[in-house]
Enzyme design. Structure first.
Site, short mmCIF file in Angstrom:
data_model
loop_
_atom_site.label_atom_id
_atom_site.label_comp_id
_atom_site.label_asym_id
_atom_site.label_seq_id
_atom_site.Cartn_x
_atom_site.Cartn_y
_atom_site.Cartn_z
N ARG A 8 -3.42 -1.74 -3.25
CA ARG A 8 -3.35 -0.41 -2.28
C ARG A 8 -4.57 0.44 -2.65
O ARG A 8 -4.33 1.66 -2.84
CB ARG A 8 -2.20 0.40 -2.66
CG ARG A 8 -0.93 -0.15 -2.28
CD ARG A 8 0.37 0.35 -2.54
NE ARG A 8 1.37 0.48 -1.53
CZ ARG A 8 2.59 1.12 -1.74
NH1 ARG A 8 2.78 1.45 -2.99
NH2 ARG A 8 3.53 1.23 -0.90
N LYS B 203 3.09 -3.44 3.44
CA LYS B 203 1.39 -3.28 3.13
C LYS B 203 0.90 -3.04 4.72
O LYS B 203 -0.11 -2.34 4.64
CB LYS B 203 1.03 -4.58 2.54
CG LYS B 203 -0.54 -4.77 2.51
CD LYS B 203 -1.41 -3.88 1.78
CE LYS B 203 -2.74 -3.71 2.17
NZ LYS B 203 -3.31 -2.56 1.40
N CYS C 80 -10.22 -2.84 6.37
CA CYS C 80 -8.75 -2.93 6.32
C CYS C 80 -8.10 -2.47 7.56
O CYS C 80 -7.64 -3.30 8.29
CB CYS C 80 -7.91 -2.44 5.31
SG CYS C 80 -8.55 -2.86 3.62
N LYS D 249 -8.44 -4.29 11.16
CA LYS D 249 -7.93 -5.80 10.97
C LYS D 249 -6.23 -5.77 10.93
O LYS D 249 -5.73 -6.45 11.43
CB LYS D 249 -8.54 -6.40 9.98
CG LYS D 249 -8.06 -7.72 9.45
CD LYS D 249 -8.60 -8.36 8.28
CE LYS D 249 -8.28 -7.72 7.08
NZ LYS D 249 -7.28 -8.44 5.95
N1 SAJ Z 1 -10.63 7.68 9.02
C1 SAJ Z 1 -10.59 8.66 10.14
N2 SAJ Z 1 -9.69 9.80 9.85
C2 SAJ Z 1 -8.88 10.05 8.99
C3 SAJ Z 1 -8.98 9.09 7.83
C4 SAJ Z 1 -9.87 7.97 7.98
O1 SAJ Z 1 -11.22 8.51 11.25
O2 SAJ Z 1 -8.16 10.97 9.16
C5 SAJ Z 1 -11.35 6.70 9.16
C6 SAJ Z 1 -12.61 6.61 8.06
O3 SAJ Z 1 -13.66 7.33 8.12
C7 SAJ Z 1 -12.78 5.16 8.02
C8 SAJ Z 1 -11.43 4.27 8.15
O4 SAJ Z 1 -10.56 5.50 9.14
O5 SAJ Z 1 -13.86 4.67 8.83
C9 SAJ Z 1 -10.62 3.89 7.02
O6 SAJ Z 1 -10.63 4.76 5.98
P1 SAJ Z 1 -9.33 4.69 5.16
O7 SAJ Z 1 -9.69 6.00 4.41
O8 SAJ Z 1 -8.03 4.55 5.76
O9 SAJ Z 1 -9.47 4.10 3.96
P2 SAJ Z 1 -9.82 2.41 3.48
O10 SAJ Z 1 -9.97 1.31 4.58
O11 SAJ Z 1 -10.95 2.56 2.69
O12 SAJ Z 1 -8.64 2.54 2.90
C10 SAJ Z 1 -7.06 1.73 3.19
C11 SAJ Z 1 -6.16 2.80 2.46
N3 SAJ Z 1 -4.82 2.68 3.25
C12 SAJ Z 1 -4.27 3.71 3.25
O13 SAJ Z 1 -4.46 4.85 3.32
C13 SAJ Z 1 -2.90 3.69 4.10
C14 SAJ Z 1 -6.29 2.29 1.12
O14 SAJ Z 1 -5.07 2.86 0.59
C15 SAJ Z 1 -5.97 0.57 1.21
O15 SAJ Z 1 -5.87 0.04 -0.19
C16 SAJ Z 1 -6.75 0.01 2.07
O16 SAJ Z 1 -6.93 0.29 3.31
C17 SAJ Z 1 -6.81 -1.63 1.99
O17 SAJ Z 1 -7.30 -2.47 1.18
O18 SAJ Z 1 -5.75 -1.98 2.76
#
Ligand code: SAJ
Length: 454
Positions: A179, A230, A284, A287
């Protein structure tokens, strides 16, 4: 009366638990990518002997020289220290290393095909390796993100067939998802509650003992619940962002500022709308929603698919904003220079996997526009010319598009930029600038969800 077999089984389990407690357990982590290497380094730091297995010789060599091939704050120090004292080593997938291991954590990639169906080829290959090395008393943990039911319906039968052993009595199998978010992964690995879902109670117990050593809070459940949970986490976030993006488009239509709207709506104690943006990237969120819906018929997946479609449409919307703004300014697309600020998929990371900058830059290039990109962390240019600093990137630019909300961009002094001979148009897809300040300095400012009529 206790039968001999039960006796032997409980002895196996106690032996494994004792080896966790006295750190004599030998651990193999299969897959030395972002999550795998971090996992291996953290367990090594906790005192275990860990082998980080990978199929790529160059990755094995670099880790064995004490260098982390993965950029993540704090990871380099962990890798260096543990390789030096001999607790962490890397090896090419080899049966001998897996046979020596008492516990194996599988952390290989589980991408999707173009058709959006799960691609489990890497997992299947890893299972073949593990199956050949697995022996009585081994704990096998899957940590890769996988479609619901995979541990019970694919991993368990595959390992049982390859070993001739039975899960729960002869060896143990659990699903323990990661996570962690890039940028604060070490801290999150230790502090985020960790789901431990065994195939049965014995598997849950031993996996839980192992992860309690490195995680502050372990929550026990079963394998399939952990798999769905997850995927639900990341899908929830994706759907929430899709809602924020939809709201941004509505606000553009109504001529109100989505930032103000979200701020006000979120003062309600049970509302927490995320931020709109130029698209959703990273390894993540784009996908995992497809993995979640991969096993069900279409009528049960509408919301998830619609959210994906909305988020995937955002890069196109940002390009449309830029084209309209250029047209309004009387500029011919073939003669303009556009600057993209940020190629990383999110703020303050050096990771450009599935970044929205990719479709934005490629579309601009296809239109014949000269595109320059700048990112303080990331070297990926997606075909644009890469500027070495912000000043060079912005000089002579007709239009700036802010794609990533890096801290450096939030601190940009608009007064300095306004001193250029011709002020660039600003397309603020992350809302890093104050529209009023931008306008005060004479910029034509267009913010996502800010509305052209504002
Ligand atoms: N994003 C937005 N608006 C937001 C938040 C994010 O547009 O309010 C965008 C970000 O800029 C980015 C994308 O979404 O392009 C994904 O970013 P993210 O902050 O959701 O983070 P990840 O993909 O780095 O990590 C997520 C996290 N999951 C959650 O917060 C539920 C992380 O805790 C997980 O471990 C990870 O996926 C994973 O490996 O599954």
């Amino acid at each position: 009366m206790i039968c001999g077999k039960c006796d032997k089984n409980s002895l196996l389990m106690e032996k494994l638990i004792k080896s966790i407690q006295d750190r004599s357990l030998r651990l193999a982590v299969l897959g030395s990518g972002y999550v795998g290497l971090l996992t291996a380094a953290i367990f090594a730091e906790a005192g275990f002997n860990v082998v980080a297995v990978d199929v790529k010789q160059e990755i094995v060599d670099i880790i064995n020289s004490g260098i982390s091939p993965v950029k993540e704050p704090g990871l380099q120090e962990l890798v260096e220290r543990n390789v030096l004292v001999g607790r962490l080593k890397s090896s090419l997938s080899s049966r001998a290393d897996l046979r020596k291991a008492d516990a194996v954590i599988i952390s290989v990639q589980t991408p999707i095909y173009k058709s959006k169906r799960p691609n489990l080829l890497f997992l299947k290959k890893a299972l073949k390796e593990v199956g050949r090395g697995c022996h009585e008393g081994t704990l096998v943990v899957v940590s890769s993100t996988i479609p619901p039911g995979t541990t019970a319906n694919l991993v368990k039968p595959t390992l049982e067939a390859l070993t001739g052993l039975r899960v729960e009595s002869d060896f143990y199998l659990a699903y323990v998802p990661e996570r962690i978010a890039p940028g604060r992964a070490l801290q999150e690995f230790v502090e985020s509650p960790r789901l431990v879902g065994g195939i049965g109670p014995n598997s849950t117990r031993v996996a839980s003992e192992l992860f309690k050593v490195v995680c502050k809070n372990v929550i026990e459940t079963d394998a399939t619940v952990a798999e769905v949970a997850k995927l639900a986490e990341n899908t929830f976030r994706d759907v929430n962002i899709a809602f924020a993006n939809q709201l941004a488009l509505l606000c553009e239509h109504y001529g109100v500022d989505v930032k103000k709207v979200i701020k006000l709506a979120n003062t309600h104690p049970r509302v927490a709308i995320h931020n709109p943006g130029p698209g959703v990237g990273g390894p993540c969120l784009p996908k995992d929603p497809y993995l979640l819906i991969s096993g069900v018929k279409s009528s049960r997946r509408d919301l998830v698919k619609t959210a994906r479609r909305i988020n995937d449409s955002m890069p196109g919307h940002v390009v449309e904003m830029a084209l309209l703004a250029l047209k309004d300014a009387g500029k011919e697309v073939r003669n303009v220079k556009v600057t993209v600020l940020g190629t990383a998929y999110k703020a303050d990371v050096a990771d450009s996997r599935l970044s929205p900058a990719d479709p934005i830059i490629r579309r601009l290039l296809r239109l014949g526009i000269k595109v320059t990109a700048y990112d303080p962390y990331c070297q990926e240019s997606f075909g644009a010319e890469m500027a070495r600093d912000l000043h060079c990137a912005v000089r002579d630019s007709d239009c700036i598009i802010v794609v990533t909300d890096h801290a450096e961009f939030k601190k940009v002094d608009l007064k300095l930029l306004s001193e250029f001979k011709e002020k660039p148009i600003i397309i603020d897809a992350r809302r890093v600038f104050d529209p009023n300040i931008a306008k005060t300095f004479g910029f034509k400012y267009y913010g996502l969800g800010y509305g052209f009529t504002n």
